[in-house]
Design a protein around this motif. Sequence first.
Motif, mmCIF file in Angstrom:
data_model
loop_
_atom_site.group_PDB
_atom_site.id
_atom_site.type_symbol
_atom_site.label_atom_id
_atom_site.label_comp_id
_atom_site.label_asym_id
_atom_site.label_seq_id
_atom_site.Cartn_x
_atom_site.Cartn_y
_atom_site.Cartn_z
ATOM 1 N N GLU A 81 0.806 -1.641 -0.210
ATOM 2 C CA GLU A 81 0.257 0.166 0.320
ATOM 3 C C GLU A 81 0.743 1.578 -0.032
ATOM 4 O OE1 GLU A 81 -4.415 1.564 2.200
ATOM 5 O OE2 GLU A 81 -2.427 0.466 3.701
ATOM 6 N N ASN A 82 0.806 1.590 -1.069
ATOM 7 C CA ASN A 82 1.491 3.075 -1.516
ATOM 8 C C ASN A 82 3.508 2.588 -1.420
ATOM 9 O OD1 ASN A 82 -0.513 4.950 -1.241
ATOM 10 N ND2 ASN A 82 -0.133 4.877 1.026
ATOM 11 N N GLN A 83 3.632 2.586 -0.091
ATOM 12 C CA GLN A 83 5.172 2.780 -0.370
ATOM 13 C C GLN A 83 5.756 1.434 0.761
ATOM 14 O OE1 GLN A 83 7.295 3.266 -3.270
ATOM 15 N NE2 GLN A 83 5.673 4.256 -3.473
ATOM 16 N N LYS A 84 4.416 1.131 1.238
ATOM 17 C CA LYS A 84 4.887 0.003 2.365
ATOM 18 C C LYS A 84 4.590 -0.968 1.986
ATOM 19 C CE LYS A 84 2.773 -0.490 7.170
ATOM 20 N NZ LYS A 84 1.386 -0.440 7.848
ATOM 21 N N GLU A 85 4.575 -2.131 2.512
ATOM 22 C CA GLU A 85 4.416 -3.575 2.453
ATOM 23 C C GLU A 85 4.559 -4.663 3.750
ATOM 24 O OE1 GLU A 85 6.726 -5.955 -0.468
ATOM 25 O OE2 GLU A 85 7.161 -4.203 -1.536
ATOM 26 N N PHE A 86 3.305 -4.624 3.873
ATOM 27 C CA PHE A 86 3.131 -5.383 4.874
ATOM 28 C C PHE A 86 2.661 -6.926 5.281
ATOM 29 C CE2 PHE A 86 0.200 -2.628 3.895
ATOM 30 C CZ PHE A 86 -1.164 -3.732 4.641
ATOM 31 N N GLY A 87 2.848 -7.618 6.081
ATOM 32 C CA GLY A 87 1.790 -9.250 5.559
ATOM 33 C C GLY A 87 0.741 -8.881 6.733
ATOM 34 N N VAL A 88 0.071 -10.037 6.452
ATOM 35 C CA VAL A 88 -1.736 -9.971 7.083
ATOM 36 C C VAL A 88 -1.951 -11.779 6.731
ATOM 37 C CG1 VAL A 88 -3.974 -9.600 7.180
ATOM 38 C CG2 VAL A 88 -2.688 -7.498 6.163
ATOM 39 N N TYR A 89 -1.845 -12.012 8.638
ATOM 40 C CA TYR A 89 -1.982 -13.665 8.996
ATOM 41 C C TYR A 89 -3.802 -13.295 8.661
ATOM 42 C CZ TYR A 89 2.219 -14.913 9.936
ATOM 43 O OH TYR A 89 3.865 -15.088 9.545
ATOM 44 N N VAL A 90 -4.190 -14.246 7.518
ATOM 45 C CA VAL A 90 -6.743 -14.104 8.100
ATOM 46 C C VAL A 90 -6.783 -15.237 7.586
ATOM 47 C CG1 VAL A 90 -8.226 -13.665 5.840
ATOM 48 C CG2 VAL A 90 -5.947 -12.366 5.987
ATOM 49 N N ASP A 91 -7.224 -15.480 8.929
ATOM 50 C CA ASP A 91 -8.208 -16.993 9.808
ATOM 51 C C ASP A 91 -9.554 -16.519 8.994
ATOM 52 O OD1 ASP A 91 -5.408 -17.230 10.707
ATOM 53 O OD2 ASP A 91 -6.221 -17.017 12.802
ATOM 54 N N ILE A 92 -9.782 -18.185 8.498
ATOM 55 C CA ILE A 92 -11.423 -17.924 8.417
ATOM 56 C C ILE A 92 -12.228 -18.805 8.952
ATOM 57 C CG2 ILE A 92 -13.285 -18.336 6.333
ATOM 58 C CD1 ILE A 92 -10.838 -17.047 4.672
ATOM 59 N N GLU A 93 -12.846 -18.393 9.998
ATOM 60 C CA GLU A 93 -13.900 -19.274 10.289
ATOM 61 C C GLU A 93 -15.289 -20.456 10.220
ATOM 62 O OE1 GLU A 93 -14.721 -20.632 14.874
ATOM 63 O OE2 GLU A 93 -14.106 -18.372 14.715
ATOM 64 N N PHE A 94 -15.045 -21.480 9.698
ATOM 65 C CA PHE A 94 -16.791 -21.562 9.180
ATOM 66 C C PHE A 94 -17.299 -22.698 9.681
ATOM 67 C CE2 PHE A 94 -13.133 -23.832 7.028
ATOM 68 C CZ PHE A 94 -13.601 -24.635 6.524
ATOM 69 N N ILE A 95 -18.068 -22.461 9.486
ATOM 70 C CA ILE A 95 -19.060 -24.305 10.298
ATOM 71 C C ILE A 95 -19.310 -24.826 9.355
ATOM 72 C CG2 ILE A 95 -21.159 -25.010 10.559
ATOM 73 C CD1 ILE A 95 -22.791 -22.132 11.332
ATOM 74 N N LYS A 96 -18.063 -26.297 9.862
ATOM 75 C CA LYS A 96 -17.980 -27.241 8.768
ATOM 76 C C LYS A 96 -19.107 -28.316 8.031
ATOM 77 C CE LYS A 96 -15.271 -29.486 12.164
ATOM 78 N NZ LYS A 96 -14.605 -31.381 12.733
ATOM 79 N N VAL A 104 -13.623 -13.707 10.741
ATOM 80 C CA VAL A 104 -12.555 -14.016 9.833
ATOM 81 C C VAL A 104 -11.458 -12.346 10.805
ATOM 82 C CG1 VAL A 104 -11.427 -12.575 7.647
ATOM 83 C CG2 VAL A 104 -14.427 -13.775 8.097
ATOM 84 N N THR A 105 -10.727 -12.912 11.303
ATOM 85 C CA THR A 105 -9.598 -12.337 11.172
ATOM 86 C C THR A 105 -8.290 -12.189 10.621
ATOM 87 O OG1 THR A 105 -9.260 -14.167 12.382
ATOM 88 C CG2 THR A 105 -10.792 -13.276 13.920
ATOM 89 N N TYR A 106 -7.465 -11.093 11.241
ATOM 90 C CA TYR A 106 -6.695 -10.141 10.797
ATOM 91 C C TYR A 106 -5.262 -9.742 11.439
ATOM 92 C CZ TYR A 106 -10.331 -9.602 7.262
ATOM 93 O OH TYR A 106 -11.107 -9.421 6.157
ATOM 94 N N THR A 107 -4.199 -10.182 11.059
ATOM 95 C CA THR A 107 -3.046 -9.709 12.455
ATOM 96 C C THR A 107 -1.957 -9.478 11.317
ATOM 97 O OG1 THR A 107 -4.174 -12.089 14.178
ATOM 98 C CG2 THR A 107 -1.756 -10.982 14.201
ATOM 99 N N GLU A 108 -2.033 -8.595 11.510
ATOM 100 C CA GLU A 108 -0.582 -7.649 10.645
ATOM 101 C C GLU A 108 0.362 -7.729 11.054
ATOM 102 O OE1 GLU A 108 -1.197 -3.682 10.023
ATOM 103 O OE2 GLU A 108 -3.110 -3.779 9.048
ATOM 104 N N THR A 109 2.059 -8.643 10.142
ATOM 105 C CA THR A 109 2.841 -8.551 10.845
ATOM 106 C C THR A 109 3.715 -7.412 9.801
ATOM 107 O OG1 THR A 109 4.440 -10.529 10.830
ATOM 108 C CG2 THR A 109 2.905 -10.412 8.694
ATOM 109 N N ALA A 110 4.678 -7.526 10.142
ATOM 110 C CA ALA A 110 5.802 -6.618 9.710
ATOM 111 C C ALA A 110 6.805 -7.943 8.748
ATOM 112 C CB ALA A 110 7.140 -5.808 9.870
#
Length: 111
Positions: A81-96, A104-110
Motif C-alpha cells: 500500500e503506497n510504499q509500505k509492504e506488510f503481511g496479514v495473517y487471515v483466519d477464516i472460521e467456518f461451520i464444517k 474472519v480475523t486479520y493480524t498484521e505483521t512486518a
Amino acid sequence: MKKLLVCLMILFGFNSAYLPQLHHVADAQQKPTPPYAKWSKVAMEKTKEKYPNAQVVDYLYVGRKNGDTTSTEKFKLWLKENQKEFGVYVDIEFIKETEQVVNVTYTETAR
C-alpha cells in the motif's frame, strides 16, 4: 514447412517413441485444485475489503485447524500500500457442516 519439419525430425532422430513421454509431461503440469482453493478466494476478497487501497502481492496457505463444529483456514497475504509492504495473517472460521463463514480475523505483521 512440413517437409522441413519432417527433415529435422529425421535428422535429429525424433520418432514416435518420444510422444508418450511428452504426453506425461503435459499431465504432470495439470495439478488438481487444492481443497483450500475456495477459502483462498474468500481470504483475498475479505482482505481487499479491509484494505481497499492495498495490492495483494503474494499469499501463502498456512493450514487448517479443525474444531468440533468449526474449522479455520489460515493464510498469510503480503500486501503493498503506497510504499509500505506488510503481511496479514487471515483466519477464516467456518461451520464444517454448512461451510458458512462465522468469523474472519486479520493480524498484521512486518515479516
